[in-house]
Design an enzyme around this catalytic site. Structure first.
Site, PDB file in Angstrom:
ATOM      1  CG  HIS A 217      -1.860  -1.180   1.268  1.00 11.40           C
ATOM      2  ND1 HIS A 217      -2.905  -1.372   0.389  1.00 11.40           N
ATOM      3  CD2 HIS A 217      -1.853  -2.263   2.079  1.00 11.40           C
ATOM      4  CE1 HIS A 217      -3.515  -2.509   0.672  1.00 11.40           C
ATOM      5  NE2 HIS A 217      -2.890  -3.078   1.694  1.00 11.40           N
TER       6      HIS A 217
ATOM      7  CG  ASN B  67      -8.114  -5.357   0.965  1.00  5.26           C
ATOM      8  OD1 ASN B  67      -7.221  -4.528   0.860  1.00  5.26           O
ATOM      9  ND2 ASN B  67      -7.945  -6.500   1.608  1.00  5.26           N
TER      10      ASN B  67
END
Length: 536
Positions: free
Chosen positions: A63, A136
């Site tokens: 990320h 997510n």
């Protein structure tokens, strides 16, 4: 261009406030030939050079690149029967939020429009402290055993020898860990390449426990659904954008907010009472599975709006830290192994990346009062460090109060020594209180056991159902096969490709055949691989 009035302009200083007449000079011993020897007594030069070498902090392992903004969450519907969490109760309650929406595998400098899972983190700054949701953009994940998490991410990243993407590594992992099949169906489907973060949903994936003061609780999955809809790019569209505007998602969110087109998401929950776990068609703590909506319908809870861009990216977004362990009273962890491991891994990563006092950085700091004098000192502690307050438990020199909330079903047991404990256990009468010890969410082994997660036939059932859903969407199955084959055609080991075909044949025999035919045709015809510029 408008400039500030002279009286309003700040004076230039060095880092500790010393004013200087200019910011672009060095001290030198000049030579007759025009050169010079720079002096180490030039504080401005040394401060400038040494700070430049230290401007970068460790990049997130996953990320690393993201869009981010601030806004608010507003309670629109009553779910007080599920939880006492203050920020989820009371119509109109409106806590501040910070959100960071990221790609997962690529490095910080990569393009936004790559086929990848998106992380969707939200920090709620509530009256009871910070609550983080680290979700997510797909409702399922690749693995359910936390020991596989690092390997999953390594297989999606660059090859250790070549430092380039490796389809062989990617598929070697997945054909040998086939519980990932459901997530792969999402990844290579239309939603694997969202057109913007505004058109992206978020899902908890993990199962959480919503609790109430009366001891009741439910297990929940949380859905954050975009009010802008879900839009996607094709491989070729994404490849073109990646080459011409690699920061497309970041700019799209900033431009929308700057124009007053504030993106919003509705928040829903699915809930299961612990007595109903036995009727669930799947393991409710397995994040490779969805909860059927017909059996567990969505209940609306509220709405999130992002309406403020960061004023400084590094300070507000790069230094932001999110962790599933941040739960306020009314929310607790479930027996979800992935959630429990993430509760350790995420704050551990933040302590490595930002330092032990990362919670005090303004972007992470709680709006609620913080008083934890047993956590102090450490690198870069820029607080008053609790002054002279006792830094140990059990002190009466400066007594503190304790909240009666956030106890859940936990009972405090006082244990003095083993002999006393044994006698107490022998003498203790059977409890007359209502017990949930026979529900399936409670521990039934008295000793630790070694657990290994392996794929089974049930792991393919929901993947098959998703394939059938694609059949009802114009061209979705063909796009899926083409997306999948574009990536598989870069696998150099034929045996890995054959095992991948066999894996997708377990979803549907026709799917396995279609993928094999399309992939091998691409390889035999030496076709260009469109995934190369649209895959991280």
């Amino acid at each position: 261009m408008a400039t500030a009035k002279e009286g309003q302009q700040p004076y230039y200083t060095l880092a500790e406030g010393v004013p200087l007449p200019r910011n672009d000079t060095t001290n030198q011993l000049l030579t007759g030939s025009g050169g010079g020897y720079v002096l180490l007594t030039n504080t401005q030069l040394i401060e400038t050079l040494t700070h430049f070498s230290r401007e970068r902090i460790p990049e997130r392992s996953v990320h690393a690149k993201a869009a981010g903004a601030r806004g608010y969450y507003e309670v629109t519907d009553d779910i007080s029967d599920l939880t006492d969490a203050a920020f989820l109760n009371g119509i109109g309650t409106k806590p501040e939020v910070l959100s960071r929406i990221s790609i997962t595998g690529p490095e910080k400098g990569s393009a936004d429009t790559v086929r990848d899972f998106r992380g969707f983190a939200i920090k709620f700054k509530t009256t009871e402290g910070n609550n983080d949701w680290v979700f997510n953009n797909h409702p399922v994940f690749f693995v359910r055993d936390p020991v596989k998490f690092p390997s999953l991410n390594r297989s999606h990243k660059k090859h250790p020898a070549t430092s380039t993407q490796s389809a062989d590594m990617f598929w070697d992992f997945h054909v040998n860990n086939q519980e990932s099949i459901h997530a792969l169906m999402f990844l290579f489907g239309d939603r694997g390449l969202p057109s913007s973060v505004r058109h992206t949903n978020a899902y908890s994936g993990n199962t959480y426990k919503f609790t109430k003061a009366d001891g009741s609780y439910h297990y929940v999955r949380i859905h954050v659904i975009s009010n802008q809809g879900t839009h996607y790019h094709t491989n070729s569209e994404a490849a073109q954008i990646a080459g011409t505007n690699p920061d497309h998602h970041i700019l799209d969110l900033q431009d929308a907010i700057n124009s007053g087109n504030f993106p919003s998401w509705n928040v829903y929950v699915q809930a299961i009472h612990p007595d109903d776990i036995a009727q669930a068609p799947i393991n409710i703590f397995d994040m490779t599975k969805i909860w059927p909506h017909k059996q567990y319908p969505l209940r609306k809870a509220g709405r999130m709006v992002l309406d403020r861009n960061p004023q400084n990216w590094f300070a507000e977004i790069e230094q932001a830290a999110f962790s599933p362990s941040q739960m306020v009273p009314g929310i607790e962890p479930s027996p979800d192994p992935m959630l429990q491991a993430r509760m350790f891994a995420y704050p551990d990563a933040s302590r490595y990346r930002l330092g032990v006092n990362y919670q005090f950085l303004p972007t992470n700091a709680a709006n609620a009062q913080v008083y934890c004098p047993t956590e102090r000192d450490g690198f870069m502690n820029f607080t008053k460090n609790y002054a002279g307050d006792p830094n140990y438990v059990g002190s009466k020199l400066k007594p503190m109060r304790f909240s009666s909330k956030n106890q859940g079903l936990t009972q405090t047991v006082r244990v003095q020594d083993k002999q006393h404990r044994d006698k107490t256990e022998e003498a203790a009468p059977p409890s007359t209180e209502i017990s949930k010890s026979h529900t399936l969410d409670h521990v039934y082994t008295s000793l630790p056991v070694v657990v290994a997660s392996e794929a089974d036939d049930i792991d393919f059932e929901q993947a098959t159902a998703l394939w059938h859903v694609m059949a009802k969407q114009d061209g979705a199955q063909l796009r899926f096969v083409n997306n999948l084959s574009a990536h598989l055609s870069d696998v150099t080991h034929k045996w890995i490709r054959e095992e991948a075909y066999a894996m997708f044949a377990k979803v549907d025999s026709s799917l396995g055949e279609m993928v094999k035919k399309t992939t091998e045709t691409k390889i035999e015809g030496n076709h260009a691989h469109p995934h190369r510029t649209a895959w991280h």
